[in-house]
Design a protein around this motif. Structure first.
Motif, PDB file in Angstrom:
ATOM      1  N   CYS A 109      -6.980   4.309  -8.656  1.00  0.00           N
ATOM      2  CA  CYS A 109      -8.228   5.048  -8.512  1.00  0.00           C
ATOM      3  C   CYS A 109      -8.944   5.146  -9.851  1.00  0.00           C
ATOM      4  O   CYS A 109      -8.337   5.445 -10.866  1.00  0.00           O
ATOM      5  CB  CYS A 109      -7.924   6.447  -7.984  1.00  0.00           C
ATOM      6  SG  CYS A 109      -9.344   7.517  -7.920  1.00  0.00           S
ATOM      7  N   ALA A 111     -11.262   7.240 -10.756  1.00  0.00           N
ATOM      8  CA  ALA A 111     -11.731   8.568 -11.167  1.00  0.00           C
ATOM      9  C   ALA A 111     -11.095   8.942 -12.510  1.00  0.00           C
ATOM     10  O   ALA A 111      -9.929   8.643 -12.741  1.00  0.00           O
ATOM     11  CB  ALA A 111     -11.368   9.607 -10.106  1.00  0.00           C
ATOM     12  N   GLU A 116     -10.028  14.965  -9.756  1.00  0.00           N
ATOM     13  CA  GLU A 116     -11.418  14.899  -9.334  1.00  0.00           C
ATOM     14  C   GLU A 116     -11.628  13.932  -8.179  1.00  0.00           C
ATOM     15  O   GLU A 116     -12.706  13.870  -7.596  1.00  0.00           O
ATOM     16  CB  GLU A 116     -12.296  14.481 -10.517  1.00  0.00           C
ATOM     17  CG  GLU A 116     -12.406  15.595 -11.548  1.00  0.00           C
ATOM     18  CD  GLU A 116     -12.820  15.055 -12.908  1.00  0.00           C
ATOM     19  OE1 GLU A 116     -13.412  13.950 -12.958  1.00  0.00           O
ATOM     20  OE2 GLU A 116     -12.527  15.732 -13.910  1.00  0.00           O
ATOM     21  N   CYS A 117     -10.604  13.172  -7.897  1.00  0.00           N
ATOM     22  CA  CYS A 117     -10.752  12.185  -6.835  1.00  0.00           C
ATOM     23  C   CYS A 117     -10.496  12.848  -5.485  1.00  0.00           C
ATOM     24  O   CYS A 117      -9.405  13.352  -5.218  1.00  0.00           O
ATOM     25  CB  CYS A 117      -9.752  11.053  -7.049  1.00  0.00           C
ATOM     26  SG  CYS A 117      -9.609   9.952  -5.649  1.00  0.00           S
TER      27      CYS A 117
END
Lengths: 168, 168
Positions: A109, A111, A116-117
């Motif tokens: 990911c 992010a 925050e994802c």
DNA sequence: GCTTGACCTCAAGTTGACTTGAGTTGGTAC
DNA sequence: GTACCAACTCAAGTCAACTTGAGGTCAAGC
């Protein structure tokens, strides 16, 4: 017929001398007798030790494993227990798969911080949910730690420094 | 803004009071301050606790988990580590599958004693072999026991004798 | 005869992750 | 204002599965 000193058993089974003595003490294995002071084991102990290993890998405690042996040292596991255990392993596998997926996701990911994802949060939630649904008698965490990083009873002399990026 | 007493954190997270204090002591979580004696936690601790749970399920020790948090409490896991962990989980899963298969076989095998079943012996052997092949840093057994039968810190009042299914 | 080395016993220590217990403090409800 | 109860601290205990250490025994080899 082919009795072994404890040293031979350790070298053939991989179990430590102290572990073998401990196993004998708690009745998990039996020595065939003594030659002077020395315990003598017959070859069947090696198979027993394999079974013990197997049981440990399956997540049974030594006490439970002990209860699976009949008096004569042969296996004696109620088949229903085995089915239950297999099912349990199945659930465990499912869970680990989800977990792996989550971790993989985090790794990929983009992010900046995983928190925050939103996807990660969702995965988190689903994993916790799974935990809550499965009966967790005393709020204990599960213990999955494999032999790859077995951290139970890790001998103190082995510093954790040699692992990639020394946690500790 | 929305600070919680430790009691509320326990009821919302499932973690015990003593565990929370312990986590704070080792720096895993942080209280936002005190109101008198009482620790006050803000809501973010719940997310942190989920992450800790996640880490534990994944087989990380608390020390390792701690090292994954940046100073500000956000996640900070090197992605390579995550990939490694995912791969490790993959191996673990493979192994558990083999194990489940073996157990299932034993459950279904008509041989009077499992030890007499050549198939079982073969499975045994293959599992031991697997163990040897996979890197086993300290020759320890793996620990797979799930929350279904959490046997770490199991209260002593639970005798090991009652096993048939109710893994409590 | 003496050393060596593998084995022995028994008690105590180790590990991580908490829990338990005793004695104290302080915010809140009455 | 006082009782209550949740929280507090700090030390010690718990658990499983061994390991470690001190001190002893014994058969074999030089």
């Amino acid at each position: 017929m082919n009795l072994m000193d404890i040293g031979e058993v350790t070298s053939r089974s991989g179990a430590s001398v102290s572990a073998l003595r401990y196993y004998e003490e708690i009745g998990l294995i039996r020595s065939a007798g003594r030659r002077g002071l020395r315990r003598q084991f017959d070859a069947s102990v090696l198979l027993t030790l394999s079974l013990i290993e197997l049981g440990k890998v399956a997540g049974f405690s030594l006490a439970e494993i002990a209860s699976m042996f009949a008096n004569d040292g042969t296996l004696n596991i109620p088949r229903a227990d085995l089915h239950a255990k297999a099912a349990e392993l199945g659930r465990q596998i499912t869970k680990l798969r989800a977990l792996r997926e989550a971790i993989q996701h985090v790794a990929d990911c983009p992010a900046p911080s995983h928190l925050e994802c939103p996807n990660f949060r969702k995965l988190l939630k689903s994993i916790s949910a799974k935990k809550v649904n499965s009966r967790t008698p005393r709020g204990q965490a599960s213990q999955v730690s494999a032999d790859l990083s077995s951290r139970r009873h890790r001998p103190s002399r082995r510093k954790a420094a040699d692992s990639p990026e020394r946690y500790e």
